[in-house]
Design a protein around this motif. Sequence first.
Motif, PDB file in Angstrom:
ATOM      1  N   VAL A 251       6.703  37.016  60.409  1.00 13.30           N
ATOM      2  CA  VAL A 251       5.685  36.101  60.916  1.00 13.30           C
ATOM      3  C   VAL A 251       4.796  35.692  59.750  1.00 13.30           C
ATOM      4  CG1 VAL A 251       3.714  35.810  62.472  1.00 13.30           C
ATOM      5  CG2 VAL A 251       5.740  37.076  63.227  1.00 13.30           C
ATOM      6  N   THR A 252       4.617  34.385  59.589  1.00  8.64           N
ATOM      7  CA  THR A 252       3.832  33.832  58.478  1.00  8.64           C
ATOM      8  C   THR A 252       2.721  32.950  59.023  1.00  8.64           C
ATOM      9  OG1 THR A 252       5.777  33.823  57.027  1.00  8.64           O
ATOM     10  CG2 THR A 252       3.935  32.415  56.379  1.00  8.64           C
ATOM     11  N   ARG A 253       1.566  33.014  58.385  1.00  9.67           N
ATOM     12  CA  ARG A 253       0.444  32.137  58.742  1.00  9.67           C
ATOM     13  C   ARG A 253       0.203  31.155  57.596  1.00  9.67           C
ATOM     14  NH1 ARG A 253      -4.211  35.528  59.591  1.00  9.67           N
ATOM     15  NH2 ARG A 253      -4.455  35.477  57.324  1.00  9.67           N
ATOM     16  N   TYR A 254       0.227  29.874  57.938  1.00 11.68           N
ATOM     17  CA  TYR A 254      -0.084  28.825  56.971  1.00 11.68           C
ATOM     18  C   TYR A 254      -1.497  28.323  57.246  1.00 11.68           C
ATOM     19  CZ  TYR A 254       4.924  28.673  55.963  1.00 11.68           C
ATOM     20  OH  TYR A 254       6.207  28.998  55.599  1.00 11.68           O
ATOM     21  N   THR A 255      -2.312  28.222  56.206  1.00 12.29           N
ATOM     22  CA  THR A 255      -3.685  27.755  56.341  1.00 12.29           C
ATOM     23  C   THR A 255      -3.937  26.652  55.320  1.00 12.29           C
ATOM     24  OG1 THR A 255      -4.355  30.009  56.944  1.00 12.29           O
ATOM     25  CG2 THR A 255      -6.108  28.444  56.420  1.00 12.29           C
ATOM     26  N   ASP A 256      -4.286  25.478  55.803  1.00  8.01           N
ATOM     27  CA  ASP A 256      -4.553  24.332  54.939  1.00  8.01           C
ATOM     28  C   ASP A 256      -5.994  23.879  55.123  1.00  8.01           C
ATOM     29  OD1 ASP A 256      -1.899  24.429  54.214  1.00  8.01           O
ATOM     30  OD2 ASP A 256      -1.289  22.788  55.531  1.00  8.01           O
ATOM     31  N   THR A 257      -6.693  23.663  54.021  1.00 10.53           N
ATOM     32  CA  THR A 257      -8.096  23.261  54.072  1.00 10.53           C
ATOM     33  C   THR A 257      -8.269  21.870  53.475  1.00 10.53           C
ATOM     34  OG1 THR A 257      -8.792  25.570  53.844  1.00 10.53           O
ATOM     35  CG2 THR A 257     -10.443  23.884  53.398  1.00 10.53           C
ATOM     36  N   TYR A 258      -8.981  21.016  54.206  1.00  6.85           N
ATOM     37  CA  TYR A 258      -9.248  19.646  53.773  1.00  6.85           C
ATOM     38  C   TYR A 258     -10.750  19.391  53.809  1.00  6.85           C
ATOM     39  CZ  TYR A 258      -4.340  19.001  55.163  1.00  6.85           C
ATOM     40  OH  TYR A 258      -2.975  19.125  55.310  1.00  6.85           O
ATOM     41  N   SER A 259     -11.247  18.600  52.851  1.00  5.93           N
ATOM     42  CA  SER A 259     -12.589  18.054  52.973  1.00  5.93           C
ATOM     43  C   SER A 259     -12.509  16.860  53.906  1.00  5.93           C
ATOM     44  CB  SER A 259     -13.121  17.618  51.599  1.00  5.93           C
ATOM     45  OG  SER A 259     -13.271  18.722  50.749  1.00  5.93           O
ATOM     46  N   ARG A 260     -13.501  16.718  54.779  1.00  5.68           N
ATOM     47  CA  ARG A 260     -13.461  15.638  55.756  1.00  5.68           C
ATOM     48  C   ARG A 260     -13.296  14.292  55.066  1.00  5.68           C
ATOM     49  NH1 ARG A 260     -15.594  16.221  60.892  1.00  5.68           N
ATOM     50  NH2 ARG A 260     -14.851  14.086  61.177  1.00  5.68           N
ATOM     51  N   GLY A 261     -12.370  13.483  55.575  1.00  5.88           N
ATOM     52  CA  GLY A 261     -12.117  12.168  55.027  1.00  5.88           C
ATOM     53  C   GLY A 261     -11.156  12.152  53.858  1.00  5.88           C
ATOM     54  N   SER A 262     -10.728  13.339  53.412  1.00  3.16           N
ATOM     55  CA  SER A 262      -9.762  13.429  52.321  1.00  3.16           C
ATOM     56  C   SER A 262      -8.558  14.236  52.798  1.00  3.16           C
ATOM     57  CB  SER A 262     -10.380  14.120  51.101  1.00  3.16           C
ATOM     58  OG  SER A 262      -9.387  14.425  50.136  1.00  3.16           O
ATOM     59  N   TYR A 263      -7.380  13.879  52.308  1.00  2.00           N
ATOM     60  CA  TYR A 263      -6.176  14.595  52.728  1.00  2.00           C
ATOM     61  C   TYR A 263      -5.550  15.352  51.566  1.00  2.00           C
ATOM     62  CZ  TYR A 263      -6.902  12.245  57.063  1.00  2.00           C
ATOM     63  OH  TYR A 263      -7.473  11.823  58.242  1.00  2.00           O
ATOM     64  N   GLU A 264      -6.343  15.521  50.494  1.00  2.00           N
ATOM     65  CA  GLU A 264      -5.904  16.385  49.401  1.00  2.00           C
ATOM     66  C   GLU A 264      -6.142  17.824  49.836  1.00  2.00           C
ATOM     67  OE1 GLU A 264      -6.085  16.591  44.549  1.00  2.00           O
ATOM     68  OE2 GLU A 264      -7.342  15.174  45.652  1.00  2.00           O
ATOM     69  N   VAL A 265      -5.095  18.631  49.820  1.00  2.00           N
ATOM     70  CA  VAL A 265      -5.107  19.898  50.538  1.00  2.00           C
ATOM     71  C   VAL A 265      -5.199  21.092  49.599  1.00  2.00           C
ATOM     72  CG1 VAL A 265      -2.568  20.076  50.543  1.00  2.00           C
ATOM     73  CG2 VAL A 265      -3.888  21.225  52.335  1.00  2.00           C
ATOM     74  N   ALA A 266      -5.879  22.122  50.078  1.00  2.00           N
ATOM     75  CA  ALA A 266      -5.816  23.452  49.472  1.00  2.00           C
ATOM     76  C   ALA A 266      -5.038  24.316  50.448  1.00  2.00           C
ATOM     77  CB  ALA A 266      -7.218  24.024  49.247  1.00  2.00           C
ATOM     78  N   ASP A 267      -3.863  24.780  50.045  1.00  4.51           N
ATOM     79  CA  ASP A 267      -2.974  25.450  50.989  1.00  4.51           C
ATOM     80  C   ASP A 267      -2.843  26.926  50.670  1.00  4.51           C
ATOM     81  OD1 ASP A 267      -1.215  24.264  48.690  1.00  4.51           O
ATOM     82  OD2 ASP A 267       0.021  25.832  49.583  1.00  4.51           O
ATOM     83  N   ASP A 268      -2.539  27.702  51.707  1.00  7.08           N
ATOM     84  CA  ASP A 268      -2.363  29.141  51.549  1.00  7.08           C
ATOM     85  C   ASP A 268      -1.309  29.602  52.544  1.00  7.08           C
ATOM     86  OD1 ASP A 268      -2.807  31.632  50.444  1.00  7.08           O
ATOM     87  OD2 ASP A 268      -4.365  32.153  51.883  1.00  7.08           O
ATOM     88  N   ARG A 269      -0.643  30.694  52.209  1.00 10.17           N
ATOM     89  CA  ARG A 269       0.395  31.268  53.062  1.00 10.17           C
ATOM     90  C   ARG A 269       0.262  32.783  53.037  1.00 10.17           C
ATOM     91  NH1 ARG A 269       6.403  30.442  51.036  1.00 10.17           N
ATOM     92  NH2 ARG A 269       5.518  31.701  49.375  1.00 10.17           N
ATOM     93  N   ASP A 270       0.248  33.400  54.224  1.00 12.16           N
ATOM     94  CA  ASP A 270       0.131  34.853  54.335  1.00 12.16           C
ATOM     95  C   ASP A 270       1.244  35.393  55.216  1.00 12.16           C
ATOM     96  OD1 ASP A 270      -2.426  35.272  52.913  1.00 12.16           O
ATOM     97  OD2 ASP A 270      -3.266  34.095  54.555  1.00 12.16           O
ATOM     98  N   ARG A 271       1.907  36.444  54.758  1.00 12.30           N
ATOM     99  CA  ARG A 271       2.897  37.130  55.581  1.00 12.30           C
ATOM    100  C   ARG A 271       2.145  38.092  56.488  1.00 12.30           C
ATOM    101  NH1 ARG A 271       7.887  39.971  52.680  1.00 12.30           N
ATOM    102  NH2 ARG A 271       8.287  37.776  52.243  1.00 12.30           N
ATOM    103  N   ILE A 272       2.196  37.842  57.783  1.00 17.42           N
ATOM    104  CA  ILE A 272       1.432  38.633  58.747  1.00 17.42           C
ATOM    105  C   ILE A 272       2.170  39.912  59.128  1.00 17.42           C
ATOM    106  CG2 ILE A 272       0.328  38.612  61.012  1.00 17.42           C
ATOM    107  CD1 ILE A 272      -0.918  36.781  58.880  1.00 17.42           C
ATOM    108  N   SER A 273       3.476  39.813  59.336  1.00 15.42           N
ATOM    109  CA  SER A 273       4.245  40.993  59.730  1.00 15.42           C
ATOM    110  C   SER A 273       5.706  40.794  59.377  1.00 15.42           C
ATOM    111  CB  SER A 273       4.102  41.269  61.233  1.00 15.42           C
ATOM    112  OG  SER A 273       4.666  40.214  61.995  1.00 15.42           O
ATOM    113  N   GLU A 274       6.394  41.913  59.265  1.00 15.91           N
ATOM    114  CA  GLU A 274       7.841  41.882  59.040  1.00 15.91           C
ATOM    115  C   GLU A 274       8.435  43.115  59.713  1.00 15.91           C
ATOM    116  OE1 GLU A 274      10.247  40.561  55.274  1.00 15.91           O
ATOM    117  OE2 GLU A 274       9.781  42.685  55.066  1.00 15.91           O
TER     118      GLU A 274
END
Length: 284
Positions: A251-274
């Motif tokens: 199970v993986t969690r993807y988290t993407d952060t955007y500043s409002r009005g911009s679609y340039e992304v700061a992305d992260d990925r975490d392995r939650i369980s295996e």
Amino acid sequence: MKNMQRTGICIVMACVAGMLLLAATPAGGYPGGALDRGLPVGQAEESIARTGVTTPPAAVPAGSADSNGTAVVFFSAGEVEDLRDATRNTITPFAIEYFENTSVIVCPNNLSDALALYTRIRLKDGYRIEGHWVYDTMGAYTVPFVVEHNMTVSSPAITDAPAFPDDIRLPEGADTNISRYLEGDDSPESYLQASVFLRELYAINAWWHAWLGWPQQTVLESPERPKVVINSTHAVVTIYTEELYCGYRTVTRYTDTYSRGSYEVADDRDRISEEENASMPICY
């Protein structure tokens, strides 16, 4: 007996190489993709929770914002999966041939066509999305990039396997940060669509080891449905997925952060369980 030993050694080497390839893939499943901009992902939702905004964010459904102006908008896993399927069906697969050496060609597909399905986002005027399709002994994958609309793109002359997508020679002026050239209507759905689109670009004509990760994962509704947390300054997209592979369920969690009005992304990925799971015992 010697032939069997050689075969066994080759299989082990292929598996090890595949694991190294996966370990080298940047977080978020954007190989050579979006740059890290804005808030560090680990602080994004904390910042949103602390914000004392009293005006609900624009384009958020009425009544969905709390007293701090923060809204949480949930989507079904089916909505995300339908969008993924439609994206892959839009781009016609081309024949995958076996090359003894690494081959890099211009994608015969118009990658900009895939964006037409995304009703809340678009490419900025004056640009188009092209890509190099890279084939090596461990699989095949697309390296998408943005160029000016009138630029001619040709296949680079590469005979040796590039170590990573960043080593591939791109046309002058090409930019692999696709997210920098997106714009949208600033709705919660637009940020979800951006997160899906940016990952699906890399799933186009992916093959073998390049299919591991996001391309073969399934979007989940538990532990949480896909959601967008949004306030007056930032939007944070969260998507949980599962992957059944090599005798395990991950199970993986993807988290993407955007500043409002911009679609340039700061992305992260975490392995939650295996955990062990016999549904997909095959390793490739």
